[in-house]
Design a protein around this motif. Structure first.
Motif, PDB file in Angstrom:
ATOM      1  N   GLU A  10       0.822  -1.208   0.000  1.00 45.80           N
ATOM      2  CA  GLU A  10       0.000   0.000   0.000  1.00 45.80           C
ATOM      3  C   GLU A  10       0.859   1.263   0.000  1.00 45.80           C
ATOM      4  O   GLU A  10       0.530   2.252  -0.662  1.00 45.80           O
ATOM      5  CB  GLU A  10      -0.942   0.002   1.208  1.00 45.80           C
ATOM      6  CG  GLU A  10      -2.054  -1.024   1.122  1.00 45.80           C
ATOM      7  CD  GLU A  10      -2.940  -0.824  -0.097  1.00 45.80           C
ATOM      8  OE1 GLU A  10      -3.118   0.330  -0.538  1.00 45.80           O
ATOM      9  OE2 GLU A  10      -3.458  -1.834  -0.618  1.00 45.80           O
ATOM     10  N   ILE A  11       1.970   1.253   0.747  1.00 42.93           N
ATOM     11  CA  ILE A  11       2.856   2.415   0.751  1.00 42.93           C
ATOM     12  C   ILE A  11       3.489   2.595  -0.623  1.00 42.93           C
ATOM     13  O   ILE A  11       3.575   3.715  -1.142  1.00 42.93           O
ATOM     14  CB  ILE A  11       3.934   2.270   1.846  1.00 42.93           C
ATOM     15  CG1 ILE A  11       3.282   2.344   3.237  1.00 42.93           C
ATOM     16  CG2 ILE A  11       4.995   3.362   1.704  1.00 42.93           C
ATOM     17  CD1 ILE A  11       4.242   2.086   4.377  1.00 42.93           C
ATOM     18  N   ASP A  12       3.931   1.507  -1.232  1.00 43.46           N
ATOM     19  CA  ASP A  12       4.536   1.592  -2.564  1.00 43.46           C
ATOM     20  C   ASP A  12       3.543   2.121  -3.596  1.00 43.46           C
ATOM     21  O   ASP A  12       3.880   2.951  -4.448  1.00 43.46           O
ATOM     22  CB  ASP A  12       5.051   0.220  -3.012  1.00 43.46           C
ATOM     23  CG  ASP A  12       6.375  -0.154  -2.358  1.00 43.46           C
ATOM     24  OD1 ASP A  12       7.074   0.767  -1.887  1.00 43.46           O
ATOM     25  OD2 ASP A  12       6.696  -1.358  -2.321  1.00 43.46           O
ATOM     26  N   ARG A  13       2.305   1.671  -3.528  1.00 46.18           N
ATOM     27  CA  ARG A  13       1.293   2.112  -4.495  1.00 46.18           C
ATOM     28  C   ARG A  13       0.921   3.573  -4.286  1.00 46.18           C
ATOM     29  O   ARG A  13       0.732   4.322  -5.238  1.00 46.18           O
ATOM     30  CB  ARG A  13       0.041   1.244  -4.368  1.00 46.18           C
ATOM     31  CG  ARG A  13       0.177  -0.164  -4.921  1.00 46.18           C
ATOM     32  CD  ARG A  13      -1.084  -0.966  -4.642  1.00 46.18           C
ATOM     33  NE  ARG A  13      -1.032  -2.312  -5.216  1.00 46.18           N
ATOM     34  CZ  ARG A  13      -1.929  -3.243  -4.983  1.00 46.18           C
ATOM     35  NH1 ARG A  13      -2.965  -2.984  -4.182  1.00 46.18           N
ATOM     36  NH2 ARG A  13      -1.821  -4.450  -5.541  1.00 46.18           N
ATOM     37  N   LEU A  87      11.073   1.960   5.135  1.00 46.65           N
ATOM     38  CA  LEU A  87      10.008   2.490   4.291  1.00 46.65           C
ATOM     39  C   LEU A  87       8.986   3.107   5.226  1.00 46.65           C
ATOM     40  O   LEU A  87       8.457   2.426   6.114  1.00 46.65           O
ATOM     41  CB  LEU A  87       9.371   1.386   3.450  1.00 46.65           C
ATOM     42  CG  LEU A  87       8.231   1.798   2.511  1.00 46.65           C
ATOM     43  CD1 LEU A  87       8.720   2.798   1.465  1.00 46.65           C
ATOM     44  CD2 LEU A  87       7.622   0.577   1.837  1.00 46.65           C
ATOM     45  N   SER A  88       8.731   4.410   5.057  1.00 47.38           N
ATOM     46  CA  SER A  88       7.905   5.119   6.024  1.00 47.38           C
ATOM     47  C   SER A  88       6.845   5.952   5.311  1.00 47.38           C
ATOM     48  O   SER A  88       7.092   6.514   4.240  1.00 47.38           O
ATOM     49  CB  SER A  88       8.791   6.034   6.881  1.00 47.38           C
ATOM     50  OG  SER A  88       8.070   6.601   7.949  1.00 47.38           O
ATOM     51  N   SER A 147       5.337   9.356   1.304  1.00 41.45           N
ATOM     52  CA  SER A 147       6.144   8.239   1.791  1.00 41.45           C
ATOM     53  C   SER A 147       7.600   8.486   1.425  1.00 41.45           C
ATOM     54  O   SER A 147       7.906   9.252   0.513  1.00 41.45           O
ATOM     55  CB  SER A 147       5.667   6.917   1.173  1.00 41.45           C
ATOM     56  OG  SER A 147       4.315   6.667   1.501  1.00 41.45           O
ATOM     57  N   TYR A 148       8.503   7.849   2.147  1.00 42.70           N
ATOM     58  CA  TYR A 148       9.923   7.951   1.813  1.00 42.70           C
ATOM     59  C   TYR A 148      10.625   6.661   2.215  1.00 42.70           C
ATOM     60  O   TYR A 148      10.137   5.888   3.042  1.00 42.70           O
ATOM     61  CB  TYR A 148      10.572   9.161   2.487  1.00 42.70           C
ATOM     62  CG  TYR A 148      10.573   9.145   3.996  1.00 42.70           C
ATOM     63  CD1 TYR A 148      11.596   8.529   4.714  1.00 42.70           C
ATOM     64  CD2 TYR A 148       9.555   9.768   4.713  1.00 42.70           C
ATOM     65  CE1 TYR A 148      11.608   8.532   6.093  1.00 42.70           C
ATOM     66  CE2 TYR A 148       9.548   9.769   6.102  1.00 42.70           C
ATOM     67  CZ  TYR A 148      10.583   9.152   6.784  1.00 42.70           C
ATOM     68  OH  TYR A 148      10.592   9.155   8.164  1.00 42.70           O
ATOM     69  N   ALA A 149      11.777   6.449   1.599  1.00 38.54           N
ATOM     70  CA  ALA A 149      12.595   5.268   1.888  1.00 38.54           C
ATOM     71  C   ALA A 149      14.006   5.715   2.234  1.00 38.54           C
ATOM     72  O   ALA A 149      14.520   6.691   1.667  1.00 38.54           O
ATOM     73  CB  ALA A 149      12.624   4.325   0.683  1.00 38.54           C
ATOM     74  N   LEU A 150      14.617   5.028   3.172  1.00 43.07           N
ATOM     75  CA  LEU A 150      16.018   5.239   3.526  1.00 43.07           C
ATOM     76  C   LEU A 150      16.715   3.883   3.476  1.00 43.07           C
ATOM     77  O   LEU A 150      16.291   2.945   4.141  1.00 43.07           O
ATOM     78  CB  LEU A 150      16.144   5.845   4.930  1.00 43.07           C
ATOM     79  CG  LEU A 150      15.601   7.265   5.104  1.00 43.07           C
ATOM     80  CD1 LEU A 150      15.533   7.636   6.582  1.00 43.07           C
ATOM     81  CD2 LEU A 150      16.473   8.263   4.351  1.00 43.07           C
TER      82      LEU A 150
END
Length: 217
Positions: A10-13, A87-88, A147-150
């Motif tokens: 859901e976060i990716d979409r 992933l946040s 959303s963001y990714a580290l």
């Protein structure tokens, strides 16, 4: 109840942020009413973590920064890297990430790298022989609905503006072979710190406060 894979998808979409918000509200209600037994942890970097699921290599947490956080005084610094990919999704407020480039500098260092070995509530801060400099390369601000990714191993800081609370749902997937790292004083030494684990009643109160924030939008 949504799984790690469900939340990740859901976060990716990014198509249904209301689904993530409703899921977190349901979790917070379970915590507030005692149906989900967990204890919040006050992180030394200034936020409170509600560990929703921390079994195996994947973890799900709700992170909350209060409007008036206590002064952050880590024993090393706020510059750190994770041993896991993050992933946040921001549910409320704004989170500012500074991405940091670390360069080996044994002759003229600004920082020493410390390995962080966590055992329960105790963090063992192990001073390594690695001496470095550090410079900010990118500043990213993420608002509610973003959303963001580290990536694992990437040095960064994550902060919020004073007086502006923020809430995120955070997914972490461990990368084998990596350690959590922090930058600290060149002349520092290995030491231990302890994270503050909140009582069940205090955790329930926090869950209600976070839910009220999310309900306001």
């Amino acid at each position: 109840m949504m799984s790690y894979a469900d939340l990740e998808r859901e976060i990716d979409r990014g198509a249904r942020p209301e689904l993530l918000r409703d899921w977190v509200l349901a979790v917070l209600d379970d915590v507030a009413e005692g149906r989900r037994p967990l204890q919040a942890v006050r992180h030394p970097l200034g936020f409170t973590c509600l560990p929703v699921n921390r079994t195996g290599p994947d973890g799900i947490c709700v992170h909350a920064w209060p409007a008036e956080p206590a002064a952050v005084q880590p024993t090393t610094s706020t510059v750190h890297s994770h041993s896991w990919d993050l992933l946040s999704h921001v549910l409320h407020g704004r989170v500012r990430n500074e991405l940091i480039e670390v360069t080996e500098a044994p002759a003229d260092p600004a920082w020493r790298v410390y390995e962080v070995h966590s055992r329960g509530d105790v963090d063992e801060m192990v001073a390594t022989d690695r001496l470095v400099t550090a410079a900010t390369t990118t500043v990213e601000t993420h608002s509610a609905g973003n959303s963001y990714a580290l990536r694992a191993g990437g040095f960064h800081t994550s902060e919020v503006d004073s007086g502006q609370p923020a809430v995120t749902v955070a997914l972490g997937r461990t990368t084998p072979g990596l350690s959590d790292l922090s930058l600290g004083a060149v002349d520092g030494h290995s030491h231990q710190t302890r994270r503050e684990r909140c009582a069940v009643a205090e955790t329930a109160r926090m869950a209600r406060e976070i839910a009220r924030l999310l309900a306001r939008g």
